[in-house]
Design a protein around this motif. Structure first.
Motif, PDB file in Angstrom:
ATOM      1  N   VAL A 399      14.249 -20.106   0.213  1.00 17.75           N
ATOM      2  CA  VAL A 399      14.635 -21.109  -0.917  1.00 17.75           C
ATOM      3  C   VAL A 399      13.271 -21.913  -0.861  1.00 17.75           C
ATOM      4  O   VAL A 399      12.620 -22.564  -0.090  1.00 17.75           O
ATOM      5  CB  VAL A 399      15.437 -22.280  -0.288  1.00 17.75           C
ATOM      6  CG1 VAL A 399      15.737 -23.498  -1.185  1.00 17.75           C
ATOM      7  CG2 VAL A 399      16.814 -21.738   0.052  1.00 17.75           C
ATOM      8  N   THR A 427      22.071 -20.994   6.168  1.00 15.16           N
ATOM      9  CA  THR A 427      21.396 -20.555   4.696  1.00 15.16           C
ATOM     10  C   THR A 427      22.262 -21.036   3.565  1.00 15.16           C
ATOM     11  O   THR A 427      21.602 -21.019   2.325  1.00 15.16           O
ATOM     12  CB  THR A 427      21.548 -18.773   4.857  1.00 15.16           C
ATOM     13  OG1 THR A 427      23.022 -18.522   5.276  1.00 15.16           O
ATOM     14  CG2 THR A 427      20.544 -18.378   5.959  1.00 15.16           C
ATOM     15  N   ALA A 430      21.456 -24.623   2.585  1.00 20.06           N
ATOM     16  CA  ALA A 430      19.944 -24.439   2.106  1.00 20.06           C
ATOM     17  C   ALA A 430      19.853 -24.314   0.432  1.00 20.06           C
ATOM     18  O   ALA A 430      19.061 -24.686  -0.318  1.00 20.06           O
ATOM     19  CB  ALA A 430      19.098 -23.756   3.008  1.00 20.06           C
ATOM     20  N   ALA A 433      20.025 -26.870  -2.215  1.00 22.62           N
ATOM     21  CA  ALA A 433      19.061 -27.560  -2.809  1.00 22.62           C
ATOM     22  C   ALA A 433      18.810 -27.693  -4.127  1.00 22.62           C
ATOM     23  O   ALA A 433      18.437 -28.838  -4.645  1.00 22.62           O
ATOM     24  CB  ALA A 433      17.773 -27.210  -1.989  1.00 22.62           C
ATOM     25  N   ASP A 471      12.180 -27.682  -3.795  1.00 21.68           N
ATOM     26  CA  ASP A 471      13.586 -27.081  -3.236  1.00 21.68           C
ATOM     27  C   ASP A 471      13.395 -26.827  -1.692  1.00 21.68           C
ATOM     28  O   ASP A 471      14.599 -26.935  -0.978  1.00 21.68           O
ATOM     29  CB  ASP A 471      13.891 -25.739  -4.079  1.00 21.68           C
ATOM     30  CG  ASP A 471      14.306 -26.156  -5.485  1.00 21.68           C
ATOM     31  OD1 ASP A 471      14.665 -27.398  -5.520  1.00 21.68           O
ATOM     32  OD2 ASP A 471      14.212 -25.341  -6.383  1.00 21.68           O
ATOM     33  N   LYS A 474      14.009 -30.090   0.140  1.00 24.82           N
ATOM     34  CA  LYS A 474      15.408 -30.508  -0.066  1.00 24.82           C
ATOM     35  C   LYS A 474      16.371 -29.780   0.819  1.00 24.82           C
ATOM     36  O   LYS A 474      17.135 -30.151   1.630  1.00 24.82           O
ATOM     37  CB  LYS A 474      15.952 -30.423  -1.593  1.00 24.82           C
ATOM     38  CG  LYS A 474      15.141 -31.846  -2.370  1.00 24.82           C
ATOM     39  CD  LYS A 474      15.695 -31.606  -3.774  1.00 24.82           C
ATOM     40  CE  LYS A 474      15.601 -30.367  -4.270  1.00 24.82           C
ATOM     41  NZ  LYS A 474      15.830 -30.335  -5.914  1.00 24.82           N
ATOM     42  N   ALA A 475      15.927 -28.375   0.985  1.00 22.77           N
ATOM     43  CA  ALA A 475      16.635 -27.481   1.676  1.00 22.77           C
ATOM     44  C   ALA A 475      16.577 -27.822   3.461  1.00 22.77           C
ATOM     45  O   ALA A 475      17.484 -27.975   4.042  1.00 22.77           O
ATOM     46  CB  ALA A 475      16.241 -26.093   1.684  1.00 22.77           C
ATOM     47  N   ARG A 476      15.327 -28.339   3.639  1.00 16.87           N
ATOM     48  CA  ARG A 476      15.374 -28.682   5.094  1.00 16.87           C
ATOM     49  C   ARG A 476      15.884 -29.860   5.318  1.00 16.87           C
ATOM     50  O   ARG A 476      16.378 -30.265   6.636  1.00 16.87           O
ATOM     51  CB  ARG A 476      13.643 -28.828   5.347  1.00 16.87           C
ATOM     52  CG  ARG A 476      12.836 -27.399   5.384  1.00 16.87           C
ATOM     53  CD  ARG A 476      11.539 -27.629   5.865  1.00 16.87           C
ATOM     54  NE  ARG A 476      10.726 -26.418   5.835  1.00 16.87           N
ATOM     55  CZ  ARG A 476       9.747 -25.946   4.664  1.00 16.87           C
ATOM     56  NH1 ARG A 476       9.648 -26.751   3.836  1.00 16.87           N
ATOM     57  NH2 ARG A 476       9.158 -24.824   4.924  1.00 16.87           N
ATOM     58  N   THR A 479      19.672 -29.203   5.747  1.00 17.49           N
ATOM     59  CA  THR A 479      20.168 -28.547   6.990  1.00 17.49           C
ATOM     60  C   THR A 479      19.531 -29.209   8.009  1.00 17.49           C
ATOM     61  O   THR A 479      19.484 -28.904   9.244  1.00 17.49           O
ATOM     62  CB  THR A 479      19.376 -27.226   6.650  1.00 17.49           C
ATOM     63  OG1 THR A 479      17.865 -27.324   6.857  1.00 17.49           O
ATOM     64  CG2 THR A 479      19.906 -26.326   5.877  1.00 17.49           C
TER      65      THR A 479
END
Length: 619
Positions: A399, A427, A430, A433, A471, A474-476, A479
């Motif tokens: 991502v 996954t 994430a 995001a 992104d 934001k994914a980190r 999660t």
């Protein structure tokens, strides 16, 4: 008030014999500065006896200083009277002893002399009497749980002291005690000299181990007596939250100054340290006169009541704490369990194994992994993501250039967001995001108290969420990889979903001012935050699925339904790789966060289940 020392030049310039002013000046200045011979020369008494009597005043009062100010002088023939004000600093942070007195003078062979008697020192002091300072302490009050039960047990302290009237060689006793303990010899001696002769004077306090080590040598000091005192100083669990208590040592006495005295106790950590002043109060002090022959008190000249010591009542619950201890203590890995009352934010228990209850459970800074999805899901729902939406859970996903790996597969049909949430699929979470902006994630974190400026009497940490503009960032956050939280802040987040309102934490419910030693800056507590009712029902359903069909099934117990999720996260802490597993959830009105140092998420879920099964019925 004009001090005598400042007024001397003016007096000397304006007055000379046969005026009584020079006699008054030389007597009071000599007394104040310790030139007792000069002061005695200005009296009609025996110079040695008068000088000794004036010197004894400071010793008998254990005074740091004695100061005078002249109020006026009247003369009538061969007689005169000087009115003066006395200010005695009794040390040990006691208030100043203030009183007024008259100095009678008369002409003797053409020279003004003070008409000597003990009443020159104080209007109520008579021949055959002396001063003494009687200091009293009320001991230590307990720290209580929410039901009023003490959170420490009585332990025996050994107080070494003397009865002054029975001593044959007080100087040698003080020298020997100094050699054993390091307490200043002159301070030990001054406490003996200034005390009432028939009273037990505490000098040094020992805990059980130290007393056992020194017992034979203490027994060899002639005149030294040992009194046993029962004090609430042995902490029950949670030990590091309650704090240990020790005896005043030579080092701590020097650091603290007054009003602590030998025989008192000192909180060494936790609430015992934070509320030291409230739990111990302050020393009460009386200035008295007593008869030298009988040793009996004659009069009380001044009294200062010590500040009343009171207990500290907490939100902790001994029954809930036993359940937390059993769950954490039964684990084979380093573990923490923080329990809060969901409807109020009250901290009920902190259980631990090989981790610190304050430093790690309240103030630790750990990544929560996908357990943070209970917070991030609030933002996703606000952004319009449907819990029933199908979101694949592949073993690997990139991502925004950041790679995410899911170590355990979800079996069955294509998973929905609820399924991904229940299993903590990194996954899948994430991938969402792109559906939410940074501001929405930040607002959700704020609604759950992450980063809030709450206040507790102990160190604590509410968490932090970095600004996530890309992104990948934001994914980190979603999660829980770049987020930092404490187990307490995650327990409060679970409590917010359970009750519908985020509440700031509370640990102490009845207290006066604390002694926070600059470790905790006082701030106004944040207000409770009510969550959106529409999102709330969806969040609760998702949390319930974590226990019914997800990775947290080991937390299921009989009784009210258990809600919760688990996660596993690996990160680098001070150049050391650590792997943590979490359970975050609730049953009834009790919300918890379980943190374990293991790669197996079933471990914290099992701890949670054991905890819920062990809870008292009323919790």
């Amino acid at each position: 008030m004009l001090s005598l020392a400042v007024a001397v030049p003016a007096l000397a310039a304006c007055f000379a014999e046969p005026s009584p002013h020079n006699a008054v000046k030389e007597f009071l200045v000599g007394w104040q500065t310790g030139d007792y011979t000069a002061a005695a020369r200005r009296t009609d008494g025996d110079p040695k006896q008068v000088g000794q009597a004036l010197e004894n005043v400071k010793l008998q009062l254990d005074a740091a200083s004695i100061r005078f100010s002249l109020q006026g002088v009247t003369t009538e023939g061969d007689n005169a009277d000087a009115r003066f004000h006395v200010e005695v600093d009794l040390g040990d942070n006691n208030p100043l002893w203030l009183y007024d007195n008259d100095l009678p003078l008369h002409l003797v062979d053409g020279e003004w002399k003070v008409r000597w008697s003990p009443s020159v020192i104080h209007p109520e002091l008579r021949a055959g009497q002396r001063f003494a300072v009687d200091a009293t302490s009320e001991g230590r009050q307990p720290i209580l749980d929410r039901n009023g039960d003490p959170l420490q047990e009585e332990a025996t302290l050994y107080v070494a002291g003397v009865v002054p009237a029975t001593l044959k060689d007080r100087e040698t006793l003080c020298e020997q005690l100094f050699q054993l303990t390091g307490f200043a010899q002159d301070r030990l001696l001054s406490r003996i000299v200034s005390a009432p002769p028939q009273s037990f004077v505490p000098l040094v306090t020992f805990g059980r181990a130290k007393y056992a080590q020194l017992r034979d040598r203490l027994d060899g000091i002639s005149g030294l007596q040992i009194e046993k005192k029962q004090q609430p100083v042995a902490p029950a669990q949670p030990v590091e939250i309650i704090g240990k208590v020790g005896a005043i040592t030579a080092e701590t006495e020097q650091q603290l100054g007054g009003p602590q005295r030998a025989g008192d106790t000192l909180g060494q950590g936790g609430l015992q340290k934070a509320y030291q002043d409230q739990l111990t109060g302050s020393t009460g002090t009386r200035v008295i006169t007593y008869d030298l022959k009988s040793g009996e008190q004659v009069a009380e000249l001044a009294r200062w009541e010590g500040r009343l010591n009171t207990s500290v009542k907490t939100t902790l619950d001994k029954g809930v704490q036993r359940a937390a201890d059993a769950a954490a203590g039964g684990s084979s890995v380093p573990s923490l369990l923080v329990a809060v009352k969901a409807s109020t934010g009250d901290i009920l228990a902190v259980g631990s194994r090989q981790l610190h209850q304050e430093r790690d459970a309240l103030a630790g800074r750990f990544p929560p992994g996908t357990a943070f999805s209970l917070v991030a899901a609030d933002g996703l729902l606000e952004a319009g993501v449907d819990p029933g939406q199908k979101v694949p859970c592949p073993p690997d996903r990139t991502v925004g250039g950041a790679r995410f790996v899911q170590t355990s597969a979800i079996t069955g049909t294509a998973p929905t967001l609820t399924t991904d949430f229940a299993h903590g699929c990194v996954t899948a979470l994430a991938a969402l995001a792109r559906r939410v902006d940074a501001e929405t994630l930040s607002r959700s974190a704020g609604r759950f108290g992450i980063g809030a400026d709450w206040t507790l009497p102990l160190r604590s940490y509410s968490g932090s969420v970095p600004v996530a503009r890309t992104d990948a960032a934001k994914a980190r956050v979603i999660t829980g990889q770049t987020v930092r939280v404490s187990p307490l802040s995650m327990a409060l987040a679970a409590a917010a979903v359970a009750s519908g309102t985020w509440h700031p934490p509370t640990l102490v419910t009845s207290s006066s001012a604390t002694d926070l030693t600059a470790e905790v800056a006082p701030v106004s507590p944040p207000k409770p935050i009510t969550l959106d009712s529409a999102s709330l029902e969806k969040l609760r359903s998702m949390m319930r699925s974590g226990v019914t069909t997800g990775a947290a099934t080991a937390a299921a117990t009989p009784g009210p339904p258990v809600y919760g999720v688990v996660s596993t996260v690996t990160y680098t802490d001070k150049k050391r790789q650590r792997t943590l597993s979490w359970f975050v959830g609730w049953q009834g009105d009790t919300a918890i966060a379980v943190l374990t140092e293991t790669p197996t998420p079933t471990v914290p879920a099992q701890m949670a289940g054991q905890f819920f099964r062990s809870l008292p019925a009323a919790s």
